[in-house]
Scaffold this active site. Structure first.
Site, mmCIF file in Angstrom:
data_model
loop_
_atom_site.group_PDB
_atom_site.id
_atom_site.type_symbol
_atom_site.label_atom_id
_atom_site.label_comp_id
_atom_site.label_asym_id
_atom_site.label_seq_id
_atom_site.Cartn_x
_atom_site.Cartn_y
_atom_site.Cartn_z
ATOM 1 C CG HIS A 11 43.648 43.233 53.546
ATOM 2 N ND1 HIS A 11 44.930 43.863 53.442
ATOM 3 C CD2 HIS A 11 43.028 44.260 53.115
ATOM 4 C CE1 HIS A 11 44.944 44.907 52.815
ATOM 5 N NE2 HIS A 11 43.761 45.265 52.362
ATOM 6 N N GLY A 12 45.717 41.589 56.238
ATOM 7 C CA GLY A 12 47.058 41.872 56.660
ATOM 8 C C GLY A 12 47.893 42.978 55.754
ATOM 9 C CD GLN A 13 52.905 46.245 56.196
ATOM 10 O OE1 GLN A 13 53.825 45.499 55.931
ATOM 11 N NE2 GLN A 13 52.956 47.163 56.852
ATOM 12 C CG ASN A 17 48.268 47.805 52.720
ATOM 13 O OD1 ASN A 17 47.939 46.675 53.265
ATOM 14 N ND2 ASN A 17 47.370 48.375 52.039
ATOM 15 C CD GLU A 88 38.751 49.054 50.033
ATOM 16 O OE1 GLU A 88 37.509 49.566 50.017
ATOM 17 O OE2 GLU A 88 39.542 49.454 50.856
ATOM 18 C CE1 TYR A 91 39.748 53.877 46.025
ATOM 19 C CE2 TYR A 91 41.026 51.744 45.925
ATOM 20 C CZ TYR A 91 40.083 52.589 46.811
ATOM 21 O OH TYR A 91 40.039 52.298 48.153
#
Length: 218
Positions: A11-13, A17, A88, A91
């Protein structure tokens, strides 16, 4: 045996990030650089005829997919199929925390204060296990839990009876997921000490019972 050509794009920033925050199931918007990068990737893939598109149900993945598909000149696919299987790594307690601090808390009790230290001595899978151990709620995904979920995503693609042998599939993915895929399927071919770039392209061949890595982080 059916073989599918997977065009896997990180994916894009996003804002997390650039803030160096762990971003698994949590989410932050694409930055302008992320939007522009997704459009550039879309231009690179503008002449590829996609027969299907998939991504996680996070907005950063969905927005990236839509920008790439909007730039495509060869396909009739306009929207991705979304599924939580493509998310993803989760976490847990460390979602949204500073990345370096989180991995320190996971690895330091084992004498490995950084993510790279854990991976260098053991594996990306072991890093997942250590993070779950460090999570006071123990809700972060360990390696087995992670793959049980992600494998369902690839089964979802395989089960699409509209796809034929040699069809092209766009898949928007995530940084640690791409690293995990390379660790599991690339046979040590790539240096995994550097994270894949936002908007980068990885090529996979998906068969009935395997995944073959054709190229990574291009």
């Amino acid at each position: 045996m059916t073989k599918l050509n997977l065009y896997v794009v990180r994916h894009g920033q996003t804002y997390f990030n650039i803030y160096n925050k762990l971003q698994g199931w949590s989410n932050s918007p694409l930055t302008q650089k992320g939007i522009d990068g997704a459009k550039t990737t879309g231009e690179r893939l503008a002449d590829v005829h996609f027969d299907a598109a998939y991504c996680s149900d996070t907005t950063r993945a969905m927005d990236t997919a839509k920008l790439i598909l909007a730039a495509n000149k060869a396909s009739e696919v306009t929207d991705p199929i979304t599924a939580p299987f493509f998310r993803e790594e989760f976490y847990g307690y460390f979602e949204g925390n500073d990345m370096s601090q989180a991995w320190y808390l996971a690895g330091a009790p084992h004498g490995l204060p950084t993510f790279k230290d854990i991976v260098a001595k053991y594996s990306i899978g072991k890093a997942k296990d250590y993070l779950k151990d460090a999570d006071p709620f123990h809700q972060a995904e360990n390696n087995d839990e992670y793959w049980q979920r992600v494998d369902q995503g690839f089964e979802l693609i395989r089960s699409n009876n509209t796809l034929k042998d040699n069809d092209n599939v766009l898949l928007i993915s995530h940084g640690n997921t791409l690293l995990s895929l390379m660790e599991r399927y690339a046979g040590g071919k790539y240096d995994l000490s550097t994270r894949p770039a936002n908007g980068s392209l990885t090529r996979l061949t998906l068969t009935d019972d395997d995944i073959v890595v054709e190229s990574y982080n291009q």
